[in-house]
Design a protein around this motif. Structure first.
Motif, PDB file in Angstrom:
ATOM      1  N   ILE A 186      -4.235 -39.388 -16.065  1.00 30.54           N
ATOM      2  CA  ILE A 186      -5.527 -39.322 -16.746  1.00 30.54           C
ATOM      3  C   ILE A 186      -5.534 -40.236 -17.961  1.00 30.54           C
ATOM      4  O   ILE A 186      -6.471 -41.025 -18.170  1.00 30.54           O
ATOM      5  CB  ILE A 186      -5.852 -37.872 -17.165  1.00 30.54           C
ATOM      6  CG1 ILE A 186      -6.096 -37.002 -15.943  1.00 30.54           C
ATOM      7  CG2 ILE A 186      -7.077 -37.848 -18.081  1.00 30.54           C
ATOM      8  CD1 ILE A 186      -6.271 -35.527 -16.264  1.00 30.54           C
ATOM      9  N   LYS A 187      -4.483 -40.144 -18.776  1.00 26.78           N
ATOM     10  CA  LYS A 187      -4.422 -40.951 -20.005  1.00 26.78           C
ATOM     11  C   LYS A 187      -4.445 -42.439 -19.682  1.00 26.78           C
ATOM     12  O   LYS A 187      -5.141 -43.226 -20.336  1.00 26.78           O
ATOM     13  CB  LYS A 187      -3.163 -40.596 -20.797  1.00 26.78           C
ATOM     14  CG  LYS A 187      -3.169 -39.183 -21.366  1.00 26.78           C
ATOM     15  CD  LYS A 187      -1.923 -38.904 -22.180  1.00 26.78           C
ATOM     16  CE  LYS A 187      -1.868 -37.448 -22.646  1.00 26.78           C
ATOM     17  NZ  LYS A 187      -3.029 -37.097 -23.503  1.00 26.78           N
ATOM     18  N   ASN A 188      -3.702 -42.843 -18.663  1.00 28.67           N
ATOM     19  CA  ASN A 188      -3.655 -44.267 -18.323  1.00 28.67           C
ATOM     20  C   ASN A 188      -4.931 -44.740 -17.653  1.00 28.67           C
ATOM     21  O   ASN A 188      -5.344 -45.895 -17.818  1.00 28.67           O
ATOM     22  CB  ASN A 188      -2.435 -44.542 -17.443  1.00 28.67           C
ATOM     23  CG  ASN A 188      -1.155 -44.597 -18.262  1.00 28.67           C
ATOM     24  OD1 ASN A 188      -0.867 -45.595 -18.921  1.00 28.67           O
ATOM     25  ND2 ASN A 188      -0.380 -43.517 -18.243  1.00 28.67           N
ATOM     26  N   THR A 189      -5.588 -43.856 -16.893  1.00 31.29           N
ATOM     27  CA  THR A 189      -6.897 -44.200 -16.345  1.00 31.29           C
ATOM     28  C   THR A 189      -7.906 -44.379 -17.473  1.00 31.29           C
ATOM     29  O   THR A 189      -8.732 -45.308 -17.451  1.00 31.29           O
ATOM     30  CB  THR A 189      -7.378 -43.114 -15.369  1.00 31.29           C
ATOM     31  OG1 THR A 189      -6.447 -43.000 -14.286  1.00 31.29           O
ATOM     32  CG2 THR A 189      -8.751 -43.443 -14.809  1.00 31.29           C
ATOM     33  N   ILE A 228       0.207 -52.149 -21.160  1.00 35.94           N
ATOM     34  CA  ILE A 228       0.593 -51.877 -19.780  1.00 35.94           C
ATOM     35  C   ILE A 228       0.393 -50.399 -19.469  1.00 35.94           C
ATOM     36  O   ILE A 228       0.805 -49.532 -20.235  1.00 35.94           O
ATOM     37  CB  ILE A 228       2.063 -52.276 -19.525  1.00 35.94           C
ATOM     38  CG1 ILE A 228       2.238 -53.783 -19.763  1.00 35.94           C
ATOM     39  CG2 ILE A 228       2.490 -51.907 -18.111  1.00 35.94           C
ATOM     40  CD1 ILE A 228       1.417 -54.652 -18.831  1.00 35.94           C
ATOM     41  N   LYS A 229      -0.279 -50.128 -18.333  1.00 38.19           N
ATOM     42  CA  LYS A 229      -0.504 -48.749 -17.893  1.00 38.19           C
ATOM     43  C   LYS A 229       0.311 -48.494 -16.634  1.00 38.19           C
ATOM     44  O   LYS A 229       0.463 -49.384 -15.798  1.00 38.19           O
ATOM     45  CB  LYS A 229      -1.985 -48.506 -17.563  1.00 38.19           C
ATOM     46  CG  LYS A 229      -2.931 -48.616 -18.749  1.00 38.19           C
ATOM     47  CD  LYS A 229      -3.525 -49.996 -18.846  1.00 38.19           C
ATOM     48  CE  LYS A 229      -4.501 -50.093 -20.014  1.00 38.19           C
ATOM     49  NZ  LYS A 229      -4.821 -51.509 -20.330  1.00 38.19           N
ATOM     50  N   GLY A 245       0.876 -52.076 -14.810  1.00 43.14           N
ATOM     51  CA  GLY A 245       0.114 -53.303 -15.015  1.00 43.14           C
ATOM     52  C   GLY A 245      -0.965 -53.078 -16.052  1.00 43.14           C
ATOM     53  O   GLY A 245      -1.244 -51.940 -16.442  1.00 43.14           O
ATOM     54  N   ASN A 246      -1.601 -54.148 -16.475  1.00 48.02           N
ATOM     55  CA  ASN A 246      -2.735 -54.049 -17.404  1.00 48.02           C
ATOM     56  C   ASN A 246      -4.004 -53.908 -16.571  1.00 48.02           C
ATOM     57  O   ASN A 246      -4.794 -54.835 -16.422  1.00 48.02           O
ATOM     58  CB  ASN A 246      -2.789 -55.295 -18.301  1.00 48.02           C
ATOM     59  CG  ASN A 246      -3.934 -55.223 -19.309  1.00 48.02           C
ATOM     60  OD1 ASN A 246      -4.454 -54.148 -19.600  1.00 48.02           O
ATOM     61  ND2 ASN A 246      -4.338 -56.368 -19.823  1.00 48.02           N
ATOM     62  N   PHE A 247      -4.178 -52.717 -16.021  1.00 46.12           N
ATOM     63  CA  PHE A 247      -5.196 -52.499 -14.992  1.00 46.12           C
ATOM     64  C   PHE A 247      -6.612 -52.420 -15.556  1.00 46.12           C
ATOM     65  O   PHE A 247      -6.841 -51.869 -16.634  1.00 46.12           O
ATOM     66  CB  PHE A 247      -4.924 -51.191 -14.241  1.00 46.12           C
ATOM     67  CG  PHE A 247      -3.593 -51.139 -13.552  1.00 46.12           C
ATOM     68  CD1 PHE A 247      -3.207 -52.142 -12.664  1.00 46.12           C
ATOM     69  CD2 PHE A 247      -2.721 -50.078 -13.782  1.00 46.12           C
ATOM     70  CE1 PHE A 247      -1.987 -52.084 -12.021  1.00 46.12           C
ATOM     71  CE2 PHE A 247      -1.497 -50.012 -13.147  1.00 46.12           C
ATOM     72  CZ  PHE A 247      -1.119 -51.022 -12.259  1.00 46.12           C
TER      73      PHE A 247
END
Length: 459
Positions: A189-192, A217-218, A225-227
Motif C-alpha cells: 500500500i505504501k509503495n503504491t 525506488i519502490k 523500480g521507480n514505478f
C-alpha cells in the motif's frame, strides 16, 4: 418461474426482455446486447456546468463575491437529482439493459459518489469512461479509473504528494478494485501510494505533476523500480488473485449471493486465459450460468424489484420518485454509503426494507389513504410533482383462473408451494370470468399477494 423470465431478471432490471430472450434464444440475445454500440451523450443539464477544476473555482468565487453561495449548493442538489434521473432513464428505457447493468456493476465496483465529488461534469466523464471500457480489457479499465478526475477527487489523491503521502486511493486500488483483503501487504500500500504521488487533476483526465512526484525506488511483490501507477497496475495483474476477486463480484451482482469457490475459480481461470478481456469473459459466464434452470439464489436489489413492479403493472415511470424510493431502500444511485459500495445479499432484505417494499405495493394497488398520507409527508420537501399510479396487467393466457395463476406465478416467483396455491385459489376462484367488471381488480389482488411473498424477493 419460466427460464426466459429468470434470464431477463438476471441480465436486466425486470422481465421486460423475457420475450426477446425467448424469441431470439440466449446466444443471439447475448450477441445483440454485448455487440451493440452504446454511447453516453452529455446530458443537457450539464451544458453550462464547470468542466475543469479552474472553472469550478472561478464559479465558486463568483458566487462568494455575489454573496450567493447558497445557489451553488442548490444547483448541486438539482444536478445530482438530474443525474440520478438520467441513469434511471437509461436503465429503464434502454434497448440494451445488459450493458446498463454491466455499467452499474462497475460503478459499484469503482465507487465514486455525487456527494463526494461535487463536480457533476466529472461524474459524467467518469461514467462515460466506464461505458467505453466496460467490455474492453479489465487492466485498461482499472488504469482509466485511476486516472479519472472524479476518482482522484473522491479518494483524495490530489493531496498525495512527495513528502506528504495520502494512501486512500492506493489502499482502495488494492483492497476494493483489484486484489481484495489478504492479498497485499501494508508495504505494498505504501509503495503504491508513493507511485501515485503527483497524480492529480487534468482538464480531461488525471495527469502527473513532476515536481510533486516521489522518485524513490519502490518495491512491490519483490519487484523494485521507480514505478508509475501504470507499472504498479501491471504488477497487480500478475498476482494470482486478481482474476478471482473481480469474478466473485460479477457472480454476486448477476447470479448468486454466495457463489462457490469452484465456480469462482472456473470463471476466474477463463478471465485469465482471455488476458482479462471482458467481453469474452462476460459472454462465457452468461452463456453458462443462464442455462442453469435454478432460481432463488439471489435477493433482488431494490432497483430490480422496483423496475419489475413498474414493468409488470405497466406504470408510467416517475424517475425522481424512483430515485427517492431507491435511496430509502439503501440503493441511492451514484451515492453509495461508502467506497465499498452496496453490499447486497441480505443487506437488501432487512425486516424494515421488506416492510417498505410491501407498503409500496399496497400503496400502488390499494389506494390506502393512510399510506398515501405517510408517503406525501416524506415527499413534501422534494419538488417532484404529483404521483399517480394506474396499474394494469397484460396477460397472454387468459383462458381460465388456472391458466392466469400459472402465468403470473411463472412470471413472478421462482418457486411455489401448497400454501401459496391455497391462497391463490381463494383469491381467484375456479369460475373466474376475465370479462367481468371487477376482473382487473381481482387480478391485481393476486399480483399484490405474490409481490409480497418471500419468493418474489428472490431471483
Amino acid at each position: 418461474m419460466e427460464q426466459h423470465h429468470l434470464i431477463s431478471l438476471r441480465l436486466g432490471f425486470s422481465t421486460r426482455e423475457a420475450q426477446k430472450v425467448k424469441q431470439l434464444g440466449l446466444s443471439s440475445y447475448l450477441a445483440n446486447q454485448l455487440n451493440a454500440l452504446v454511447s453516453v451523450p452529455e446530458p443537457d443539464f450539464l451544458k453550462d456546468t464547470p468542466k475543469t477544476i479552474q472553472d469550478f473555482r472561478a464559479y465558486r468565487q463568483k458566487m462568494a463575491n455575489e454573496g450567493d453561495e447558497q445557489s451553488l449548493a442548490k444547483d448541486l442538489v438539482k444536478k445530482n437529482l438530474a443525474w440520478k434521473v438520467f441513469i434511471l432513464t437509461r436503465c429503464f428505457e434502454s434497448p440494451t439493459p445488459l450493458r446498463e447493468k454491466i455499467n452499474l456493476f462497475f460503478q459499484n465496483h469503482f465507487v465514486t459518489t455525487l456527494m463526494g465529488v461535487k463536480m457533476p461534469y466529472w461524474t459524467y466523464t467518469y461514467y462515460a469512461t466506464l461505458n467505453r471500457y466496460a467490455l474492453g480489457n479489465y487492466k485498461t479499465l482499472v488504469k482509466e479509473m485511476v486516472y479519472s478526475n472524479a476518482m482522484l477527487l473522491y479518494l483524495d489523491n490530489h493531496q498525495n504528494r512527495k513528502g506528504a503521502t495520502n494512501e486512500n486511493l492506493a489502499r482502495e486500488l488494492l483492497e476494493l478494485f483489484t486484489l481484495g483483503e489478504g492479498h497485499y501487504s501494508e508495504s505494498d500500500i505504501k509503495n503504491t501510494a508513493l507511485a501515485l504521488t503527483g497524480l492529480t487533476f487534468g482538464d480531461a483526465k488525471g495527469m502527473y505533476r513532476p515536481f510533486l512526484r516521489d522518485n524513490t525506488i519502490k518495491t512491490l511483490w519483490g519487484v523494485s523500480g521507480n514505478f508509475t501507477i501504470d507499472e504498479v497496475i501491471d504488477l497487480i495483474f500478475e498476482q494470482p488473485h486478481t482474476a478471482y476477486f473481480i469474478t466473485e463480484k460479477v457472480l454476486k451482482w448477476f447470479f448468486e449471493d454466495a457463489p462457490s469457490p469452484a465456480k469462482i475459480k472456473k470463471y476466474g481461470d477463463y478471465l485469465k486465459s482471455q488476458k482479462f478481456e471482458l467481453k469474452p469473459f462476460f459472454l462465457y459466464l452468461f452463456e453458462n450460468e443462464c442455462r442453469l434452470d435454478k432460481g432463488g439464489t439471489q435477493i433482488k436489489n431494490p432497483l430490480v424489484y422496483l423496475f419489475q413492479v413498474y414493468h409488470d403493472l405497466q406504470l408510467e415511470p416517475h424517475y425522481p420518485f424512483m430515485a427517492f424510493w431507491l435511496r430509502n431502500q439503501g440503493m441511492d444511485i451514484f451515492d453509495q454509503p461508502n467506497v465499498k459500495g452496496w453490499k447486497g445479499g441480505k443487506e437488501w432484505l432487512t425486516a424494515q426494507l421488506y416492510s417498505d417494499r410491501n407498503q409500496f405495493v399496497d400503496f400502488i394497488l390499494s389506494n390506502n389513504p393512510i399510506l398515501a398520507e405517510r408517503l406525501s409527508k416524506r415527499l413534501e420537501k422534494l419538488d417532484i410533482g404529483k404521483l399517480s399510479f394506474e396499474p394494469r396487467l397484460a396477460l397472454e393466457n387468459a383462458q381460465n383462473a388456472k391458466s392466469l395463476l400459472e402465468e403470473l406465478t411463472d412470471r413472478m416467483v421462482f418457486a411455489t408451494n401448497e400454501d401459496m396455491w391455497t391462497e391463490l385459489n381463494e383469491l381467484l376462484k375456479y369460475d373466474f370470468d376475465i370479462t367481468s367488471e371487477n376482473a382487473l381488480k381481482s387480478l391485481l389482488k393476486v399480483y399484490q399477494y405474490l409481490a409480497k411473498t418471500p419468493e418474489f424477493q428472490l431471483i
